[in-house]
Design a protein around this motif. Sequence first.
Motif, PDB file in Angstrom:
ATOM      1  N   HIS A   7      57.053  66.698  29.454  1.00 17.52           N
ATOM      2  CA  HIS A   7      57.121  65.421  30.158  1.00 17.52           C
ATOM      3  C   HIS A   7      55.719  64.847  30.367  1.00 17.52           C
ATOM      4  N   LEU A   8      54.727  65.693  30.467  1.00 14.65           N
ATOM      5  CA  LEU A   8      53.343  65.218  30.572  1.00 14.65           C
ATOM      6  C   LEU A   8      52.929  64.493  29.287  1.00 14.65           C
ATOM      7  N   ASP A   9      53.287  65.047  28.142  1.00 20.29           N
ATOM      8  CA  ASP A   9      53.012  64.364  26.865  1.00 20.29           C
ATOM      9  C   ASP A   9      53.695  62.991  26.831  1.00 20.29           C
ATOM     10  N   LEU A  10      54.938  62.929  27.292  1.00 14.38           N
ATOM     11  CA  LEU A  10      55.666  61.656  27.310  1.00 14.38           C
ATOM     12  C   LEU A  10      54.993  60.658  28.253  1.00 14.38           C
ATOM     13  N   HIS A  11      54.513  61.147  29.376  1.00 16.41           N
ATOM     14  CA  HIS A  11      53.783  60.293  30.320  1.00 16.41           C
ATOM     15  C   HIS A  11      52.525  59.724  29.660  1.00 16.41           C
ATOM     16  N   ASN A  12      51.809  60.568  28.925  1.00 17.60           N
ATOM     17  CA  ASN A  12      50.600  60.119  28.241  1.00 17.60           C
ATOM     18  C   ASN A  12      50.914  59.115  27.130  1.00 17.60           C
ATOM     19  N   ILE A  13      52.011  59.328  26.422  1.00 23.94           N
ATOM     20  CA  ILE A  13      52.438  58.384  25.383  1.00 23.94           C
ATOM     21  C   ILE A  13      52.757  57.033  26.017  1.00 23.94           C
ATOM     22  N   ARG A  14      53.478  57.054  27.107  1.00 29.36           N
ATOM     23  CA  ARG A  14      53.806  55.812  27.813  1.00 29.36           C
ATOM     24  C   ARG A  14      52.531  55.077  28.240  1.00 29.36           C
ATOM     25  N   GLY A  15      51.558  55.810  28.752  1.00 31.39           N
ATOM     26  CA  GLY A  15      50.281  55.208  29.134  1.00 31.39           C
ATOM     27  C   GLY A  15      49.576  54.579  27.941  1.00 31.39           C
ATOM     28  N   SER A  16      49.618  55.242  26.805  1.00 32.12           N
ATOM     29  CA  SER A  16      49.004  54.716  25.590  1.00 32.12           C
ATOM     30  C   SER A  16      49.686  53.411  25.165  1.00 32.12           C
ATOM     31  N   VAL A  17      51.014  53.383  25.234  1.00 35.26           N
ATOM     32  CA  VAL A  17      51.764  52.173  24.871  1.00 35.26           C
ATOM     33  C   VAL A  17      51.389  51.035  25.821  1.00 35.26           C
ATOM     34  N   GLU A  18      51.360  51.313  27.102  1.00 35.05           N
ATOM     35  CA  GLU A  18      51.028  50.275  28.089  1.00 35.05           C
ATOM     36  C   GLU A  18      49.609  49.742  27.893  1.00 35.05           C
ATOM     37  N   ARG A  19      48.657  50.624  27.598  1.00 31.39           N
ATOM     38  CA  ARG A  19      47.269  50.181  27.352  1.00 31.39           C
ATOM     39  C   ARG A  19      47.181  49.327  26.093  1.00 31.39           C
ATOM     40  N   THR A  20      47.860  49.740  25.042  1.00 31.68           N
ATOM     41  CA  THR A  20      47.838  48.980  23.793  1.00 31.68           C
ATOM     42  C   THR A  20      48.427  47.589  23.996  1.00 31.68           C
ATOM     43  N   VAL A  21      49.532  47.510  24.710  1.00 34.69           N
ATOM     44  CA  VAL A  21      50.177  46.221  24.978  1.00 34.69           C
ATOM     45  C   VAL A  21      49.262  45.328  25.805  1.00 34.69           C
ATOM     46  N   LYS A  22      48.659  45.888  26.844  1.00 35.68           N
ATOM     47  CA  LYS A  22      47.780  45.091  27.710  1.00 35.68           C
ATOM     48  C   LYS A  22      46.576  44.582  26.927  1.00 35.68           C
TER      49      LYS A  22
END
Length: 154
Positions: A7-22
């Motif tokens: 779940h930590l990996d998934l959290h980090n992936i989500r953060g990466s997606v959010e940063r890329t979008v922003k």
Amino acid sequence: MFFAKSHLDLHNIRGSVERTVKLSDNIVGVGPVGIGLDGILAWFGGAGSLYSLGAGGVLLFDGVRARAAPMVLIQMTAVLLIDALLPLGPPGLGAVADTLFTGQKWAGGMLIKHMDDTIYFEGSRKDAQGTAEYRDLLERIRSGKEKRRVVFLG
């Protein structure tokens, strides 16, 4: 480690997606309207398309790491290709269209929604089968109360 294993990996992936979008579509924003590197670089020749391809590649890579369903990855690819090709249109018009079309935001939103609709179990299917949580989930799916996708991270 390529695929998410926890779940930590998934959290980090989500953060990466959010940063890329922003970064791509909302560095400077007023309310729901914003502009990012994708829209700014669209005014400089092929720079917008190169950036769009790179940012789109990051989003697709994150989708594969999060074990997104193939149809979601195909839909994301279609949106991202349109976004990358828009700046190549007629001078000025292509840049305006790319500034208004927030492809990375759209594709990133698709991936995050898909991740939110997916139930992730750490470990293998065999590990999860013995747990009460998994049995309860299967019962909810069979009764039609739950229509989520289940992914095992092991």
